[in-house]
Design a protein around this motif. Structure first.
Motif, PDB file in Angstrom:
ATOM      1  N   TYR A 199      10.421  10.774   4.387  1.00  0.00           N
ATOM      2  CA  TYR A 199      11.520  11.368   5.132  1.00  0.00           C
ATOM      3  C   TYR A 199      12.615  11.790   4.169  1.00  0.00           C
ATOM      4  CZ  TYR A 199      14.345   7.169   4.425  1.00  0.00           C
ATOM      5  OH  TYR A 199      15.058   6.140   3.860  1.00  0.00           O
ATOM      6  N   SER A 200      13.530  12.588   4.698  1.00  0.00           N
ATOM      7  CA  SER A 200      14.652  13.063   3.898  1.00  0.00           C
ATOM      8  C   SER A 200      15.924  12.386   4.378  1.00  0.00           C
ATOM      9  CB  SER A 200      14.778  14.581   4.037  1.00  0.00           C
ATOM     10  OG  SER A 200      15.880  15.067   3.300  1.00  0.00           O
ATOM     11  N   TYR A 201      16.912  12.349   3.510  1.00  0.00           N
ATOM     12  CA  TYR A 201      18.203  11.789   3.897  1.00  0.00           C
ATOM     13  C   TYR A 201      18.995  12.850   4.661  1.00  0.00           C
ATOM     14  CZ  TYR A 201      17.160   8.028   0.593  1.00  0.00           C
ATOM     15  OH  TYR A 201      16.591   6.966  -0.065  1.00  0.00           O
ATOM     16  N   ARG A 202      19.068  12.678   5.957  1.00  0.00           N
ATOM     17  CA  ARG A 202      19.771  13.654   6.789  1.00  0.00           C
ATOM     18  C   ARG A 202      21.278  13.402   6.815  1.00  0.00           C
ATOM     19  NH1 ARG A 202      15.975  11.743  11.466  1.00  0.00           N
ATOM     20  NH2 ARG A 202      16.560   9.890  10.274  1.00  0.00           N
ATOM     21  N   LYS A 261      13.315  18.331  -6.727  1.00  0.00           N
ATOM     22  CA  LYS A 261      14.563  19.083  -6.598  1.00  0.00           C
ATOM     23  C   LYS A 261      15.342  19.169  -7.905  1.00  0.00           C
ATOM     24  CE  LYS A 261      14.904  17.064  -1.951  1.00  0.00           C
ATOM     25  NZ  LYS A 261      14.458  18.198  -1.157  1.00  0.00           N
ATOM     26  N   THR A 262      15.024  18.297  -8.873  1.00  0.00           N
ATOM     27  CA  THR A 262      15.807  18.222 -10.115  1.00  0.00           C
ATOM     28  C   THR A 262      14.998  18.468 -11.376  1.00  0.00           C
ATOM     29  OG1 THR A 262      15.412  15.835 -10.312  1.00  0.00           O
ATOM     30  CG2 THR A 262      17.371  16.528  -9.068  1.00  0.00           C
ATOM     31  N   SER A 263      13.668  18.561 -11.250  1.00  0.00           N
ATOM     32  CA  SER A 263      12.763  18.686 -12.410  1.00  0.00           C
ATOM     33  C   SER A 263      12.844  17.458 -13.320  1.00  0.00           C
ATOM     34  CB  SER A 263      13.081  19.953 -13.220  1.00  0.00           C
ATOM     35  OG  SER A 263      12.936  21.103 -12.427  1.00  0.00           O
ATOM     36  N   ALA A 264      13.179  16.318 -12.743  1.00  0.00           N
ATOM     37  CA  ALA A 264      13.265  15.074 -13.519  1.00  0.00           C
ATOM     38  C   ALA A 264      11.878  14.521 -13.812  1.00  0.00           C
ATOM     39  CB  ALA A 264      14.086  14.039 -12.750  1.00  0.00           C
ATOM     40  N   ASP A 322       0.824  -1.208   0.000  1.00  0.00           N
ATOM     41  CA  ASP A 322       0.000   0.000   0.000  1.00  0.00           C
ATOM     42  C   ASP A 322       0.859   1.260   0.000  1.00  0.00           C
ATOM     43  OD1 ASP A 322      -2.373  -1.454   0.076  1.00  0.00           O
ATOM     44  OD2 ASP A 322      -2.370  -1.557   2.266  1.00  0.00           O
ATOM     45  N   HIS A 323       2.054   1.163   0.587  1.00  0.00           N
ATOM     46  CA  HIS A 323       2.954   2.321   0.659  1.00  0.00           C
ATOM     47  C   HIS A 323       4.083   2.152  -0.351  1.00  0.00           C
ATOM     48  CE1 HIS A 323       5.170   5.708   2.211  1.00  0.00           C
ATOM     49  NE2 HIS A 323       6.233   4.939   2.428  1.00  0.00           N
ATOM     50  N   GLN A 324       4.137   3.031  -1.329  1.00  0.00           N
ATOM     51  CA  GLN A 324       5.149   2.967  -2.379  1.00  0.00           C
ATOM     52  C   GLN A 324       6.349   3.831  -1.982  1.00  0.00           C
ATOM     53  OE1 GLN A 324       4.860   0.878  -5.060  1.00  0.00           O
ATOM     54  NE2 GLN A 324       2.942   0.190  -4.126  1.00  0.00           N
ATOM     55  N   SER A 325       7.248   3.257  -1.172  1.00  0.00           N
ATOM     56  CA  SER A 325       8.390   4.029  -0.672  1.00  0.00           C
ATOM     57  C   SER A 325       9.305   4.479  -1.803  1.00  0.00           C
ATOM     58  CB  SER A 325       9.179   3.206   0.345  1.00  0.00           C
ATOM     59  OG  SER A 325       9.599   1.974  -0.196  1.00  0.00           O
ATOM     60  N   ALA A 326       9.396   3.681  -2.865  1.00  0.00           N
ATOM     61  CA  ALA A 326      10.228   4.075  -4.009  1.00  0.00           C
ATOM     62  C   ALA A 326       9.678   5.340  -4.662  1.00  0.00           C
ATOM     63  CB  ALA A 326      10.307   2.936  -5.018  1.00  0.00           C
ATOM     64  N   LEU A 327       8.359   5.426  -4.767  1.00  0.00           N
ATOM     65  CA  LEU A 327       7.742   6.605  -5.373  1.00  0.00           C
ATOM     66  C   LEU A 327       7.921   7.832  -4.480  1.00  0.00           C
ATOM     67  CD1 LEU A 327       6.089   7.988  -7.532  1.00  0.00           C
ATOM     68  CD2 LEU A 327       4.012   7.100  -6.456  1.00  0.00           C
ATOM     69  N   VAL A 328       7.862   7.639  -3.175  1.00  0.00           N
ATOM     70  CA  VAL A 328       8.063   8.753  -2.242  1.00  0.00           C
ATOM     71  C   VAL A 328       9.424   9.393  -2.477  1.00  0.00           C
ATOM     72  CG1 VAL A 328       8.403   9.366   0.185  1.00  0.00           C
ATOM     73  CG2 VAL A 328       6.505   7.878  -0.467  1.00  0.00           C
ATOM     74  N   GLN A 329      10.463   8.565  -2.567  1.00  0.00           N
ATOM     75  CA  GLN A 329      11.805   9.114  -2.773  1.00  0.00           C
ATOM     76  C   GLN A 329      11.965   9.672  -4.183  1.00  0.00           C
ATOM     77  OE1 GLN A 329      13.405   9.982  -0.543  1.00  0.00           O
ATOM     78  NE2 GLN A 329      13.664   8.522   1.114  1.00  0.00           N
ATOM     79  N   ALA A 330      11.300   9.060  -5.157  1.00  0.00           N
ATOM     80  CA  ALA A 330      11.364   9.587  -6.528  1.00  0.00           C
ATOM     81  C   ALA A 330      10.774  10.988  -6.591  1.00  0.00           C
ATOM     82  CB  ALA A 330      10.626   8.651  -7.480  1.00  0.00           C
ATOM     83  N   ILE A 331       9.664  11.203  -5.900  1.00  0.00           N
ATOM     84  CA  ILE A 331       9.057  12.531  -5.867  1.00  0.00           C
ATOM     85  C   ILE A 331       9.980  13.526  -5.176  1.00  0.00           C
ATOM     86  CG2 ILE A 331       7.163  13.872  -4.864  1.00  0.00           C
ATOM     87  CD1 ILE A 331       5.355  11.435  -5.338  1.00  0.00           C
ATOM     88  N   ASN A 332      10.594  13.095  -4.069  1.00  0.00           N
ATOM     89  CA  ASN A 332      11.547  13.967  -3.372  1.00  0.00           C
ATOM     90  C   ASN A 332      12.660  14.440  -4.310  1.00  0.00           C
ATOM     91  OD1 ASN A 332      10.278  13.885  -0.884  1.00  0.00           O
ATOM     92  ND2 ASN A 332      11.462  12.123  -0.158  1.00  0.00           N
ATOM     93  N   ILE A 333      13.173  13.520  -5.112  1.00  0.00           N
ATOM     94  CA  ILE A 333      14.272  13.850  -6.025  1.00  0.00           C
ATOM     95  C   ILE A 333      13.767  14.675  -7.208  1.00  0.00           C
ATOM     96  CG2 ILE A 333      15.980  12.866  -7.614  1.00  0.00           C
ATOM     97  CD1 ILE A 333      16.212  10.494  -5.667  1.00  0.00           C
TER      98      ILE A 333
END
Length: 307
Positions: free
Chosen positions: A151-154, A30-33, A16-27
């Motif tokens: 979350y973000s990579y601290r 920030k990059t307009s990818a 139910d939780h797409q952690s890969a998509l969460v990080q893809a959106i985060n990136i």
């Protein structure tokens, strides 16, 4: 690591939780990818069944794929609402890693992001056979992320091995460091660099003397040997880092088995993302991949520099 322009997200229909998509959106924010939502679908019941003809099975396969596309669209709408360009694709394939590798080649992905399984009791990441295949063969940076909340990579750590004794591309360590710095800039992260080396143990040292080996190592003092080995690794470590501006407190030269020392470093410094390099032999350079990854409790960014 090249500019991130196209992110391939391997979706997990069982979660139910797409952690890969969460990080893809985060990136992507920030990059307009661009983001490509990719799902590998397969159901053995639609391949061969005594009660259906081949034509009927083909229809069932198409409807199954169509249903998965509709499922992807629910996520696509969310991504589009963030003004991120997103595409979706579902392929029928029994081997997830082969399908992902083919997709990388077809769209020219800059990075692949895939979720991994995490046991909530043990708090460890468990890698699937497809993960191992991708780690060994993925030609672009591969981010394996665990199932957690947004979350973000601290804090990030790059694991390097400046020794020239392994069969590895010459620029691999430089590519690892560059990838860490690129990600650290995106997430405004604290950065660390480590090099773990394993000197000869006292037992082996004593064994050399016991069998009467006429060797300069065996005939010297063990403490002198330990100091000389540390000095050697410090020199090659410093040489590697001489082109960068890492703070001295963020560089770690550790004597001991990498498979034990690296997880301890990750735990001690509360690392969120570990950046490592894959060799041409399918192992992280200088280390035993299985023993390390089974004990590292953070996301992994794998860099594989092809010769």
């Amino acid at each position: 690591m090249k500019k991130i322009a196209n992110i391939l997200v391997v979706m997990d229909a069982a979660s139910d939780h797409q952690s890969a998509l969460v990080q893809a959106i985060n990136i992507a924010e920030k990059t307009s990818a661009n983001i490509e939502l990719f799902l590998v679908a397969y159901n053995s019941q639609f391949v061969s069944h005594w009660n259906f003809s081949q034509a009927q099975l083909d229809v069932l396969q198409k409807e199954y794929i169509a249903s998965k596309l509709r499922w992807l669209e629910t996520y696509s709408l969310e991504v589009k609402s963030l003004d991120i360009v997103v595409n979706t694709d579902v392929v029928w394939h029994s081997d997830l890693s082969c399908a992902v590798l083919a997709k990388i080649a077809s769209i020219g992905a800059s990075i692949v992001i895939k979720s991994t399984k995490q046991d909530s009791t043990l708090n460890r990441i468990f890698f699937t056979p497809a993960d191992w295949q991708l780690l060994e063969h993925c030609p672009v940076p591969l981010l394996l992320t665990k199932n957690v909340c947004n979350y973000s990579y601290r804090t990030m750590m790059a694991a390097v091995d400046p020794e020239r004794t392994h069969d590895k591309p010459e620029m691999l360590d430089a590519n690892i460091l560059q990838a860490e710095l690129v990600m650290a800039e995106l997430f405004d992260s604290e950065v660390h660099v480590c090099h773990c080396y394993q000197p000869m143990g006292i037992e082996l040292w004593q064994g050399l003397n016991a069998v009467g080996m006429d060797h300069s190592i065996a005939s010297g003092d063990f403490n002198d040997y330990s100091d000389a080995i540390k000095f050697h690794h410090q020199v090659v470590f410093d040489e590697l880092l001489s082109q960068y501006t890492f703070d001295e407190k963020s560089t770690h030269l550790v004597a001991g088995s990498p498979e034990y020392e690296l997880p301890e470093l990750v735990k001690t410094h509360e690392v969120d993302l570990l950046v490592m390099g894959m060799g041409n032999n399918g192992k992280f350079i200088g280390n035993t991949i299985e023993k390390i990854l089974d004990n590292v409790e953070c996301d992994i960014l794998s860099i594989r520099c092809l010769k």
